[in-house]
Design a protein around this motif. Sequence first.
Motif, PDB file in Angstrom:
ATOM      1  N   UNK A 512     -14.347  42.864  66.105  1.00  0.00           N
ATOM      2  CA  UNK A 512     -15.411  41.862  65.827  1.00  0.00           C
ATOM      3  C   UNK A 512     -14.961  40.484  67.031  1.00  0.00           C
ATOM      4  N   UNK A 513     -16.262  39.941  67.896  1.00  0.00           N
ATOM      5  CA  UNK A 513     -15.673  38.304  68.484  1.00  0.00           C
ATOM      6  C   UNK A 513     -14.943  37.148  67.671  1.00  0.00           C
ATOM      7  N   UNK A 514     -15.906  37.248  65.759  1.00  0.00           N
ATOM      8  CA  UNK A 514     -15.902  36.402  65.140  1.00  0.00           C
ATOM      9  C   UNK A 514     -16.252  36.770  64.263  1.00  0.00           C
ATOM     10  N   UNK A 515     -15.341  37.083  62.595  1.00  0.00           N
ATOM     11  CA  UNK A 515     -16.161  36.375  61.239  1.00  0.00           C
ATOM     12  C   UNK A 515     -16.407  35.498  60.721  1.00  0.00           C
ATOM     13  N   UNK A 516     -17.950  35.301  60.694  1.00  0.00           N
ATOM     14  CA  UNK A 516     -18.381  33.720  59.832  1.00  0.00           C
ATOM     15  C   UNK A 516     -18.451  34.122  58.534  1.00  0.00           C
ATOM     16  N   UNK A 517     -17.880  33.950  57.582  1.00  0.00           N
ATOM     17  CA  UNK A 517     -18.013  33.298  56.050  1.00  0.00           C
ATOM     18  C   UNK A 517     -19.421  32.547  55.735  1.00  0.00           C
ATOM     19  N   UNK A 518     -20.755  32.918  55.048  1.00  0.00           N
ATOM     20  CA  UNK A 518     -21.315  31.941  54.781  1.00  0.00           C
ATOM     21  C   UNK A 518     -20.545  30.901  53.368  1.00  0.00           C
ATOM     22  N   UNK A 519     -20.533  29.686  54.099  1.00  0.00           N
ATOM     23  CA  UNK A 519     -19.996  29.055  53.070  1.00  0.00           C
ATOM     24  C   UNK A 519     -20.957  27.363  52.628  1.00  0.00           C
ATOM     25  N   UNK A 520     -21.609  27.665  51.269  1.00  0.00           N
ATOM     26  CA  UNK A 520     -22.302  25.916  51.692  1.00  0.00           C
ATOM     27  C   UNK A 520     -21.836  24.397  52.078  1.00  0.00           C
ATOM     28  N   UNK A 521     -22.291  23.648  53.094  1.00  0.00           N
ATOM     29  CA  UNK A 521     -22.072  22.680  53.850  1.00  0.00           C
ATOM     30  C   UNK A 521     -21.677  22.113  52.676  1.00  0.00           C
ATOM     31  N   UNK A 522     -20.476  21.289  51.793  1.00  0.00           N
ATOM     32  CA  UNK A 522     -20.877  20.595  51.063  1.00  0.00           C
ATOM     33  C   UNK A 522     -19.484  19.630  51.157  1.00  0.00           C
ATOM     34  N   UNK A 523     -18.627  18.413  51.085  1.00  0.00           N
ATOM     35  CA  UNK A 523     -17.827  17.830  51.121  1.00  0.00           C
ATOM     36  C   UNK A 523     -16.594  18.211  50.780  1.00  0.00           C
ATOM     37  N   UNK A 524     -15.731  19.596  50.805  1.00  0.00           N
ATOM     38  CA  UNK A 524     -15.152  20.463  50.273  1.00  0.00           C
ATOM     39  C   UNK A 524     -14.473  21.537  49.881  1.00  0.00           C
ATOM     40  N   UNK A 525     -15.363  22.029  50.567  1.00  0.00           N
ATOM     41  CA  UNK A 525     -15.550  23.496  50.832  1.00  0.00           C
ATOM     42  C   UNK A 525     -14.552  23.632  52.584  1.00  0.00           C
ATOM     43  N   UNK A 526     -13.860  24.759  51.528  1.00  0.00           N
ATOM     44  CA  UNK A 526     -12.446  25.412  52.271  1.00  0.00           C
ATOM     45  C   UNK A 526     -12.245  26.894  52.465  1.00  0.00           C
ATOM     46  N   UNK A 527     -12.487  27.697  53.367  1.00  0.00           N
ATOM     47  CA  UNK A 527     -12.047  29.094  52.931  1.00  0.00           C
ATOM     48  C   UNK A 527     -11.074  29.692  54.243  1.00  0.00           C
ATOM     49  N   UNK A 528     -10.212  30.595  54.095  1.00  0.00           N
ATOM     50  CA  UNK A 528      -9.652  31.086  54.844  1.00  0.00           C
ATOM     51  C   UNK A 528     -10.379  32.603  55.181  1.00  0.00           C
ATOM     52  N   UNK A 529      -9.186  32.844  55.978  1.00  0.00           N
ATOM     53  CA  UNK A 529      -9.942  34.187  56.588  1.00  0.00           C
ATOM     54  C   UNK A 529      -8.359  34.953  57.805  1.00  0.00           C
ATOM     55  N   UNK A 530      -7.623  35.930  57.627  1.00  0.00           N
ATOM     56  CA  UNK A 530      -6.785  36.241  58.682  1.00  0.00           C
ATOM     57  C   UNK A 530      -7.359  36.879  59.612  1.00  0.00           C
ATOM     58  N   UNK A 531      -6.684  36.456  61.041  1.00  0.00           N
ATOM     59  CA  UNK A 531      -8.224  36.997  62.338  1.00  0.00           C
ATOM     60  C   UNK A 531      -6.581  38.065  61.749  1.00  0.00           C
ATOM     61  N   UNK A 532      -7.245  39.755  61.521  1.00  0.00           N
ATOM     62  CA  UNK A 532      -6.940  40.987  62.104  1.00  0.00           C
ATOM     63  C   UNK A 532      -5.464  41.131  61.341  1.00  0.00           C
TER      64      UNK A 532
END
Length: 561
Positions: A512-532
């Motif tokens: 994929x060009x990009x994988x987007x994890x849908x997270x609530x857009x709230x103050x303080x949410x942080x998501x980490x993903x490795x790129x292959x």
Amino acid sequence: MGADDGQSEQSLPACRVISTKRVFPATEAEPNSAKSNKLSIIDATAARFASCAAVWLYDAGPTSDSLDALANNLENSLRLTLDNFRLFAGSLSWAPVDTRNASCPKYGRPVITWDAATDPGVEFVRAAFNAELSSLVPSESERKTSEKVWLATEFPQDDLLPKCELAFVPHLFRFEGLPVASVQVTRFTCGGWALGVKFTHCLSDAITLINFVKAWAEQSRIVMRRTRGTSSPSFESGNTKSTLLLSQSETPVFDPSLLERHACISNDTEKPDCNRIALARSLPLHRFDWWAKDAPGYPSWATADSDATKPSDAELSKIELSPSTPPPWPSWDASKPVICVQIRFTAAEVARLKKIAQAAQVETGAVRIVSRLDALLAHLWTQINRARGLHASDETVYLLLTLGLRKRVNPPLSDGFVGSPILIAHVDGSGKEISADDQNSNSNLGDIVRRMRNTMAQFTPQAVGAYMYDAAHEVCPQRLWQAFVGSRFVLVTSWARAGAYDVDFGEDQGRPRYVHARMPRMDGTLQVMDIGDSGDFDVSLALAEEDMRRLLAVDGGLWAF
């Protein structure tokens, strides 16, 4: 697309839905073969969570099919994949109140039913987006250079996911006739496309979601190999059959008892074991009470969902509830504008952070394992607290870590275990302790990593079993909340090593060009993903606007290492 080019201020083109239908397993269930099972007590605690969802975006391949051909292939391969994940075409409901123990009745246990005549199926949406993919998402080369920090507030995550409600999402009291899973395939004007997948969270965490999508992609490649070269293939249910063989670690296993047996509950009416409950309540887990209407700042919108699985006031007067604390509502100003960014850290940059943290561990004599993720999270937490102006504060700040339980029980569960076996633990300290002496210093990374490792080390198989034992004796698992957002919290979800970028549907474009994890857009949410297998990390972060601008300032400490 960057912070300086103004693209985010423009209105993005709307996504047009072309068709919507419900999809079912390719193999019909036998008559009168409906199955039903309670979800685990851990799954039940996730019933309030936002949906578990992600979007996979692909560039156009050299032989990319039309939207119809692409969607037809995905629809047919989805039917075949559902043969191995039949419960995802089923329905959720609430179990009747368990009154076997009159002093502590049990509310709020979800039940999944599948292979029934009333199954709602999986919502399948075909859509078209009147823009090129490149106008929404930077290229891989741009993400490594000019777009290392990509302002993603305007990324249309909800346009690329189905709009339909899911059972329990967004309201616990809505579930009848609603699916537990939905998907959307969207074609862009350039020939690129996106696949959005959404699950009710109590049925699927990130591991289950990604395993399902990987299985679907494998099935898609099988079907595509068999149909390439046909001028106008017709993919109706049952027209194309193939058998998908999954590795033992990925074979879907839905059996909540495999997890709950670690709670060792011999009798629901037995007197609770005080020692096990004490162990459970000693763990670094928040016990914020959703039912505490008298808490300062309690929002009126929380009442309806709480009432869905809450005893009546008359019944509550007869029940002794477990200890809890009121949620710190005043610390979260939901009216503040929030900015979302994607921050790319290269493998070399993460390696430097890890080296700094390791050196600090050796220097203090507290040598512990330091992972690349540990070092990155420690650095980010430090810089976020500084950006929030908490570097001189004695106020307690929290890093909330989402912990998977599959490998924290003994014997461990396979990666193919279906459900949402997660807890949210917390690391804490004063703002002064967690922030560096100055914004260009990483002198405290070793201490933060030590705190993180000490927290995670407490979740032994014995402790996890004790937690489940305690949760099983709760009146309602949706009452207590382990997470929060706002000015003193950073809520972390890691998809590292889950293989989100290893999803190839066979459309000739590979990763994929990009994988987007849908997270609530709230103050303080942080998501980490490795790129292959690149070693890079992509960090998705939402912060209050003023704090984010300080974090990203040129003279800030985000890149000072």
